[in-house]
Structure formats: C-alpha cells, structure tokens
Design a protein around this motif. Structure first.
Motif, PDB file in Angstrom:
ATOM      1  N   VAL A  61      28.295  22.799  28.147  1.00 23.02           N
ATOM      2  CA  VAL A  61      26.934  23.307  27.990  1.00 23.02           C
ATOM      3  C   VAL A  61      26.013  22.366  28.752  1.00 23.02           C
ATOM      4  CG1 VAL A  61      25.038  23.734  26.389  1.00 23.02           C
ATOM      5  CG2 VAL A  61      27.365  24.376  25.744  1.00 23.02           C
ATOM      6  N   TRP A  62      25.145  22.917  29.585  1.00 27.76           N
ATOM      7  CA  TRP A  62      24.183  22.111  30.325  1.00 27.76           C
ATOM      8  C   TRP A  62      22.834  22.822  30.245  1.00 27.76           C
ATOM      9  CZ3 TRP A  62      27.762  25.364  32.139  1.00 27.76           C
ATOM     10  CH2 TRP A  62      27.398  26.320  33.095  1.00 27.76           C
ATOM     11  N   ALA A  63      21.802  22.231  30.829  1.00 26.46           N
ATOM     12  CA  ALA A  63      20.454  22.784  30.692  1.00 26.46           C
ATOM     13  C   ALA A  63      20.373  24.232  31.141  1.00 26.46           C
ATOM     14  CB  ALA A  63      19.455  21.932  31.476  1.00 26.46           C
ATOM     15  N   SER A  88      18.445  28.606  29.414  1.00 24.52           N
ATOM     16  CA  SER A  88      17.357  27.678  29.683  1.00 24.52           C
ATOM     17  C   SER A  88      17.147  26.864  28.410  1.00 24.52           C
ATOM     18  CB  SER A  88      16.071  28.436  30.057  1.00 24.52           C
ATOM     19  OG  SER A  88      15.008  27.529  30.326  1.00 24.52           O
ATOM     20  N   LEU A  89      17.749  25.658  28.367  1.00 24.88           N
ATOM     21  CA  LEU A  89      17.819  24.885  27.131  1.00 24.88           C
ATOM     22  C   LEU A  89      16.857  23.706  27.140  1.00 24.88           C
ATOM     23  CD1 LEU A  89      21.696  24.777  26.662  1.00 24.88           C
ATOM     24  CD2 LEU A  89      20.070  26.370  25.638  1.00 24.88           C
ATOM     25  N   GLU A  90      16.395  23.362  25.920  1.00 23.94           N
ATOM     26  CA  GLU A  90      15.574  22.182  25.700  1.00 23.94           C
ATOM     27  C   GLU A  90      16.296  21.254  24.731  1.00 23.94           C
ATOM     28  OE1 GLU A  90      11.804  23.493  24.309  1.00 23.94           O
ATOM     29  OE2 GLU A  90      11.237  24.472  26.206  1.00 23.94           O
ATOM     30  N   SER A  91      15.877  20.014  24.672  1.00 20.13           N
ATOM     31  CA  SER A  91      16.511  19.023  23.806  1.00 20.13           C
ATOM     32  C   SER A  91      16.524  19.506  22.358  1.00 20.13           C
ATOM     33  CB  SER A  91      15.756  17.696  23.898  1.00 20.13           C
ATOM     34  OG  SER A  91      16.363  16.721  23.087  1.00 20.13           O
ATOM     35  N   TYR A  97      22.730  20.818  22.462  1.00 21.57           N
ATOM     36  CA  TYR A  97      22.340  20.363  23.788  1.00 21.57           C
ATOM     37  C   TYR A  97      21.384  19.185  23.663  1.00 21.57           C
ATOM     38  CZ  TYR A  97      20.004  19.922  28.241  1.00 21.57           C
ATOM     39  OH  TYR A  97      19.483  19.405  29.396  1.00 21.57           O
ATOM     40  N   LEU A  98      21.792  18.039  24.217  1.00 21.84           N
ATOM     41  CA  LEU A  98      20.958  16.846  24.250  1.00 21.84           C
ATOM     42  C   LEU A  98      21.008  16.268  25.657  1.00 21.84           C
ATOM     43  CD1 LEU A  98      21.946  15.009  20.940  1.00 21.84           C
ATOM     44  CD2 LEU A  98      19.781  16.141  21.437  1.00 21.84           C
ATOM     45  N   PRO A  99      19.904  16.273  26.385  1.00 19.10           N
ATOM     46  CA  PRO A  99      19.916  15.662  27.720  1.00 19.10           C
ATOM     47  C   PRO A  99      20.154  14.169  27.619  1.00 19.10           C
ATOM     48  CG  PRO A  99      17.681  16.217  27.054  1.00 19.10           C
ATOM     49  CD  PRO A  99      18.596  16.816  26.023  1.00 19.10           C
ATOM     50  N   ARG A 100      20.680  13.588  28.668  1.00 17.20           N
ATOM     51  CA  ARG A 100      21.064  12.184  28.657  1.00 17.20           C
ATOM     52  C   ARG A 100      19.890  11.271  28.314  1.00 17.20           C
ATOM     53  NH1 ARG A 100      24.766  10.303  33.494  1.00 17.20           N
ATOM     54  NH2 ARG A 100      25.997  11.889  32.412  1.00 17.20           N
ATOM     55  N   GLU A 101      18.697  11.617  28.784  1.00 16.91           N
ATOM     56  CA  GLU A 101      17.550  10.738  28.556  1.00 16.91           C
ATOM     57  C   GLU A 101      17.123  10.676  27.088  1.00 16.91           C
ATOM     58  OE1 GLU A 101      16.066  14.721  30.288  1.00 16.91           O
ATOM     59  OE2 GLU A 101      17.685  13.263  30.636  1.00 16.91           O
ATOM     60  N   LEU A 132      10.894  17.165  14.584  1.00 15.98           N
ATOM     61  CA  LEU A 132      11.511  18.386  15.097  1.00 15.98           C
ATOM     62  C   LEU A 132      12.127  19.215  13.979  1.00 15.98           C
ATOM     63  CD1 LEU A 132      12.495  20.087  17.571  1.00 15.98           C
ATOM     64  CD2 LEU A 132      14.546  18.673  17.555  1.00 15.98           C
ATOM     65  N   ALA A 133      12.627  18.549  12.938  1.00 17.23           N
ATOM     66  CA  ALA A 133      13.319  19.254  11.858  1.00 17.23           C
ATOM     67  C   ALA A 133      12.408  20.229  11.137  1.00 17.23           C
ATOM     68  CB  ALA A 133      13.908  18.248  10.871  1.00 17.23           C
ATOM     69  N   ALA A 134      11.140  19.893  10.995  1.00 14.19           N
ATOM     70  CA  ALA A 134      10.219  20.733  10.240  1.00 14.19           C
ATOM     71  C   ALA A 134       9.956  22.075  10.922  1.00 14.19           C
ATOM     72  CB  ALA A 134       8.901  19.991  10.023  1.00 14.19           C
ATOM     73  N   ARG A 135      10.140  22.160  12.247  1.00 12.72           N
ATOM     74  CA  ARG A 135       9.848  23.401  12.960  1.00 12.72           C
ATOM     75  C   ARG A 135      11.095  24.051  13.577  1.00 12.72           C
ATOM     76  NH1 ARG A 135       7.889  19.178  16.340  1.00 12.72           N
ATOM     77  NH2 ARG A 135       8.821  19.166  18.445  1.00 12.72           N
TER      78      ARG A 135
END
Length: 376
Positions: free
Chosen positions: A11-13, A64-67, A88-92, A101-104
């Motif tokens: 899985v990538w961005a 089209s993925l986001e962190s 999906y977690l980008p390297r940065e 982030l958990a609340a939303r």
C-alpha cells in the motif's frame, strides 16, 4: 477450495496491490467503499506455488491516501485478505499519529475512549490492524505501552490469571500484562511494549529464529508438565486453530466426495494425532504472533487467548505453515512423537492451503512419512 484468500502485498500513497483467488476484490478506505477491482494481472509466483492454474490473480487499484488512512481489501464474500486491513503511514510520520486524530476518525474510537482514562500524547497502530481486533502502541508520560482493545471482561480476567500464574513464573518471553481498563462493555489490556516486528515480516530467512521460538515453547512445556495441577482450571476460552483444524478434517473424512480418496488415511491420522502427548501450548502460534527484535536478538510471543494442552508438534506445525513437510520435520527435530505431530498437522494445513494436494506426489509423500513415523 484453498483457505488462502490472497494477500495485500503493498500500500502506498497512490494505490494498493496484491493478489486473490477471487475474481475480484472489494476495496475500502476508512470504512468507505471505493468499489471492486478485478483480479486478472499475471502473478507467476502464485502460479509457481500451485495456487492458480494460470497465475491471473493479481490486482492493483489507484487510491489517494493520507496519514492514518486504513485500507481494507476483502473477497466478494467479505473475507479479508492477508495483511488487510493495512494502515497507511508515510515515512515522515515516524509511525506516530496525534491523539487529536482519534476524535475525528471512526476507526480510532477506542483510542479516543482510552485517552479519557490515560494521559496520551501520540499513538501508533501496530500490524496494520486498528480497532477492535488490533493492538495500538501508546506513548504516555511513563513511556510506551501496547493496548489491545475489544476484549470481553471474562476473557480479560482469565488472560490476566494466565500471565500471572504461568507465563511470568515460567519466564516465557512475552510482553508483561500491566492492567485492564473498561471501555464500555469491553476491556482494553495494557501490555509492555516490545520493539519488534512480526516474524512473518522478516521475509526469506525467518527460519533462523525458529530455535529461539522452540526454546520458549520447551520452557512453557516444562512448566506445564511440572505445575499442571495448579494451573488455571480451564484452557483458553477461544477454540485453538488446531482443534478447529481437526474438526474440519474429520468432517472431510466423513464425506467421501470431499475427502477425495483420503478417507481411510484421514481417520487413521486423526486418531493418532489425538493420542499424542498433550503439552502446554500457545494454540495460535502463527508467525504474526512472534515478534522479533533483530537488533537485540530477542523475541516475544504474543496473543495467548487460545492456550491449552494440545498435541505435541501442533504449535510448531502452525509456526512453520507453508514449509514442505520434510523441511518442517527437519527443523522441528525432537522426539518421534513431536516429529509425527509436525508432519501430521503439516499435512492437514497443506490440504487446506493447496488445492489438489491429496492427489499430488507431495501429498503422497507426506502420507507415507506419517505412516513411517507411526509404523502404520
């Protein structure tokens, strides 16, 4: 039909790729469906493994993925592919997400609830499986912990007793269980954080860690033999994979059309597997339940819900699932009973994972080896 549904390989961005024996797969992001994707790309590796006649089982979907996004891939029947869900977690990102982030994010409702009881700053889902079925790494004021969600209160109490009365005094390499916190009708179990990755993620050469795992199993077996009378009164509440495997094989043996000529051998094999010595076992020792810290040369065994007294060799057969029977027997070694358990359970696993095994030369060789080991 094989029990292998397929794998999410990457899985990538911009997408997800893998393979499945289903004609198409269903892909979703954070619970929202993006539709079906055909499985028609050539996968010579799957064909070479004997899982597909023509190897046209690969899929690839644009995303089209986001962190922090979570990708799920299932068959049309809703069965998840291996490594699904995938976080999906980008390297940065460094692997960490802010608690805000958990609340939303509906996938992280348990994290939001836990944040109300513990002082949390960041979290990191582990193994790509957030939510009710996964562990999540937390960072609080006193350091890092691992939280496992969605555990029934009775199961949580039973697991705590097993950690306190068996795993800790036996010295088995596993993360310590610190506390249990109620989240609604379920519990969150808080463990030590072991800085390792699942054995299945180490790729070729993972077998080098087998002696270390076998050492922990031997430690567990010695403790179980010495203190059996004082152990918790019942085994793990969840049925072990080995018990379910035996029941499945018995059902196949009683249906001649499904046993494909194996009926007599299966009945013979099941009778002898059930007569093997019972040893204190993990009960669910697949390779994702073995964590490896390669830098420190240490391992840890996790997820002890299905512990019990099971036939010797069963844990090792599950751990080495996918290896040829002769290789599994050689790596396991040990007593004749242990080697028979490994080969016998390997046969049962392979007949599920590889269509046509019963009529193949490898299947016939496994059956011959089982009879040689037991003189039958």
């Amino acid at each position: 039909m094989s029990s292998v549904n397929g794998y999410v390989d990457r899985v990538w961005a911009g997408g997800v790729a893998g393979w499945s024996l289903a004609p198409w797969v269903l892909v979703s992001i954070n619970g929202a469906s993006i539709g079906s994707v055909p499985c028609a790309n050539r996968r010579p590796d799957v064909q070479a493994a004997g899982l597909s006649a023509d190897g046209r089982v690969g899929f690839r979907a644009s995303l089209s993925l986001e962190s922090g996004d979570i990708v799920r891939v299932t068959t049309p029947q809703g069965r998840p592919l291996r490594h699904s869900p995938w976080l999906y977690l980008p390297r940065e990102s460094g692997g960490w997400l802010p608690v805000s982030l958990a609340a939303r994010h509906p996938e992280y409702a348990e994290i939001a609830a836990l944040a109300g009881q513990l002082s949390l700053k960041r979290f990191r889902p582990l193994f790509g499986q957030p939510g009710q079925v996964a562990a999540v790494k937390l960072e609080a004021g006193e350091g890092s912990r691992v939280a496992r969600f969605g555990v029934a209160p009775r199961d949580a109490a039973h697991l705590q007793r097993f950690h306190e009365r068996v795993l800790a005094p036996a010295g088995v390499a596993c993360p310590a269980l610190h506390q249990s916190l109620r989240l609604g009708r379920r519990q969150a179990l808080i463990f030590d954080c072991f800085p390792g990755r699942p054995l299945d993620w180490h790729g070729p050469g993972w077998e080098a860690w087998l002696p270390a795992v076998m050492g922990e199993l031997e430690r567990l077996q010695r403790f179980g033999a010495q203190y059996r009378a004082s152990l918790p009164s019942r085994a793990g509440r969840r049925r072990s994979l080995l018990n379910r495997l035996l029941r499945r094989a018995l059902g196949d043996a009683l249906r001649w059309d499904r046993a494909r000529g194996e009926r007599r051998f299966l009945l013979w094999l099941l009778a002898r597997l059930r007569r093997l010595p019972r040893v204190l076992s993990h009960g669910d020792l697949h390779r994702e339940n073995v964590l490896v810290d390669a830098e420190r040369g240490e391992i840890a065994l996790i997820d002890w819900d299905r512990w019990g007294y099971l036939p010797i060799g069963g844990d090792l057969a599950l751990l080495m699932r996918g290896l040829p029977g002769d290789t599994a027997e050689r790596l396991a070694g040990g007593s004749q009973a242990q080697r028979f358990g490994v080969v016998g359970f390997t046969y049962l696993f392979q007949r599920l994972d590889r269509p046509g095994l019963a009529d193949s030369e490898e299947g016939r060789a496994l059956r011959r080896r089982c009879r040689e080991l037991m003189g039958g």
